[in-house]
Design a protein around this motif. Structure first.
Motif, short mmCIF file in Angstrom:
data_model
loop_
_atom_site.label_atom_id
_atom_site.label_comp_id
_atom_site.label_asym_id
_atom_site.label_seq_id
_atom_site.Cartn_x
_atom_site.Cartn_y
_atom_site.Cartn_z
N LEU A 1 -77.22 -48.66 8.40
CA LEU A 1 -77.41 -48.14 7.13
C LEU A 1 -76.23 -47.24 6.93
CD1 LEU A 1 -79.25 -47.68 4.60
CD2 LEU A 1 -80.47 -46.09 5.61
N ASN A 2 -76.13 -46.31 8.01
CA ASN A 2 -74.94 -45.46 7.66
C ASN A 2 -73.33 -45.92 7.31
OD1 ASN A 2 -74.40 -42.60 7.93
ND2 ASN A 2 -73.99 -42.51 9.99
N ALA A 3 -73.24 -47.27 7.86
CA ALA A 3 -72.06 -47.93 7.48
C ALA A 3 -72.33 -48.11 6.13
CB ALA A 3 -71.84 -49.06 8.24
N LEU A 4 -73.48 -48.66 5.27
CA LEU A 4 -73.33 -48.71 3.85
C LEU A 4 -73.63 -47.40 3.05
CD1 LEU A 4 -76.13 -51.45 3.82
CD2 LEU A 4 -73.71 -51.81 3.40
N ALA A 5 -74.18 -46.30 3.58
CA ALA A 5 -74.33 -44.91 2.99
C ALA A 5 -73.76 -43.80 3.70
CB ALA A 5 -75.71 -44.88 2.51
N PRO A 6 -72.42 -43.95 4.15
CA PRO A 6 -71.98 -42.78 5.23
C PRO A 6 -72.25 -41.46 5.04
CG PRO A 6 -70.06 -43.87 3.96
CD PRO A 6 -71.43 -44.66 3.58
N GLY A 7 -72.87 -40.78 5.69
CA GLY A 7 -73.10 -39.47 5.46
C GLY A 7 -74.37 -39.11 4.61
N ARG A 8 -75.06 -40.32 4.46
CA ARG A 8 -76.17 -40.19 3.40
C ARG A 8 -77.47 -40.78 4.29
NH1 ARG A 8 -76.74 -43.11 -1.66
NH2 ARG A 8 -75.11 -44.50 -1.15
N THR A 9 -77.44 -41.04 5.29
CA THR A 9 -78.29 -41.55 5.99
C THR A 9 -79.12 -40.57 7.02
OG1 THR A 9 -77.43 -43.73 6.12
CG2 THR A 9 -78.95 -43.39 7.81
N PHE A 10 -80.42 -40.68 7.12
CA PHE A 10 -81.34 -40.01 7.83
C PHE A 10 -82.24 -40.77 8.60
CE2 PHE A 10 -83.49 -39.95 3.71
CZ PHE A 10 -84.74 -39.92 4.30
N LEU A 11 -82.75 -40.14 9.98
CA LEU A 11 -83.67 -41.04 10.49
C LEU A 11 -85.26 -40.21 10.46
CD1 LEU A 11 -84.89 -42.79 12.98
CD2 LEU A 11 -83.82 -41.12 14.39
N GLY A 12 -86.27 -40.90 9.65
CA GLY A 12 -87.42 -40.08 9.52
C GLY A 12 -88.29 -40.95 10.60
#
Length: 357
Positions: A78-89
């Motif tokens: 997901l971080n590759a699709l939304a770099p810097g916008r991904t968090f782990l909940g």
């Protein structure tokens, strides 16, 4: 103003993430329940393509339905699709596991999963014991062709008790706690979180407190009953379920009536463990987060709504929101308890809170 919205992953409803972004929401989480909702990672991948600024992540995943290496890979992808916008909940999976007839993950399992997952996302080689064997793990794509571990992935942890706060203090950047507008409960959780952070040797304020509330904006002439019937529905019971252990541990500092009321609602929802006949777990969870289950209606009182929910007129909602920040909350969050009214609720959050910030 930072603001978080969580909802059940409903794959044909990805458009609400863009709606939330346009309204000023900064973080959006998709819930995970293999028997309950759509898959959150497919949902978030689609949302990443339709948005540009909003932060995206699971709300929440757990250590058992996906092993840590898979969880790390999903978030790195997901971080590759939304770099810097991904968090782990992540949390212990109260609904995901209970709806399958299993107990949630233990705090020890969550602790170890966070150690492995955060280590992998940080690009480190970690040791994991799985299926009776101890092995070393690390991401093998060093060029970033398959996933993204160059941009940090903040950790959001759902907590509901003192041991959960201890784990969050070690690993999390944000800890999300079911809280309503009651200032004494907020101050109590804030104090215990700050103590856990200090005990973990981290700087003060390094773990942000996020209040997870249930939301409904009353229309002219509506009352709290309409909030239950048309808005947050069974949401207050979820707050009772996640909080009751913590509340009992600190009962001397809280209003005895709310401790008793929350315990009664949680017990009635799950069923008395000492009773001869127990409700089947598939029946118990069949209507979870799909609006009001009429069988829950007698359990939800005005006292519970006032304590756990962010509701009222736009002016009342704004006043309560400000009070929560003043009492010690770093960020406000709403979990939308009915996907079929999500567009309405996001619009109302935009006008009653975000447009005033």
């Amino acid at each position: 103003m930072e603001f978080f919205i969580g909802t059940c992953a409903k794959i044909d409803q990805v458009g609400i993430v863009k709606q939330a972004e346009d309204a000023g929401v900064t973080h959006f989480g998709a819930g995970e329940g293999p028997l309950l909702f759509s898959d959150p990672y497919q949902y978030l991948a689609l949302a990443a393509r339709e948005t540009s600024t909003i932060n995206l992540g699971t709300w929440v995943t757990n250590p058992l339905t996906r092993i840590p290496a898979v969880t790390a890979n999903s978030h790195a992808t997901l971080n590759a699709l939304a770099p810097g916008r991904t968090f782990l909940g992540i949390g212990t999976a109260n609904n995901a596991l209970r709806s399958m007839g299993h107990s949630p993950a233990s705090i020890a399992q969550l602790d170890d999963a966070l150690r492995v997952t955060t280590g992998l996302l940080a690009g480190r080689r970690v040791t994991e014991k799985w299926r009776g064997k101890e092995r070393e793990l690390e991401f093998l794509d060093k060029d970033g062709s398959w996933y993204n571990i160059d941009h940090p992935v903040p950790v959001w942890m759902a907590a509901g008790g003192p041991r959960g706060l201890e784990v969050a203090a070690r690993y999390a950047d944000y800890v999300a706690y079911c809280l309503g507008p009651d200032p004494e409960m907020i101050k109590l959780v804030r104090r215990e979180l700050d103590k856990a952070v200090a005990d973990a040797g981290r700087p003060p304020g390094s773990v942000k407190l996020v209040a997870v509330s249930w939301f409904y904006q009353l229309r002219n002439g509506e009352t709290w009953e309409d909030g239950v019937d048309h808005g947050f529905a069974s949401g207050p019971i979820s707050s009772c379920l996640t909080n009751i252990g913590f509340m009992r541990a600190h009962a001397a500092e809280l209003d005895p009536s709310i401790v008793e009321a929350s315990a009664a609602a949680a017990t009635a929802y799950l069923g008395d463990p000492n009773a001869t006949e127990q409700p089947h777990y598939l029946d118990t969870w069949s209507k979870y987060q799909k609006g009001l289950d009429q069988s829950h209606r007698p359990l939800i009182t005005k006292q519970l709504c006032d304590y756990w929910c962010l509701y009222g007129s736009p002016d009342e909602i704004w006043e309560k929101a400000q009070g929560m920040i003043e009492a010690g909350v770093d960020m406000l969050s709403v979990f939308l308890s009915n996907p079929f009214t999500a567009e309405r609720d996001i619009a109302d959050i935009g006008t009653s809170i975000l447009a005033r910030a």
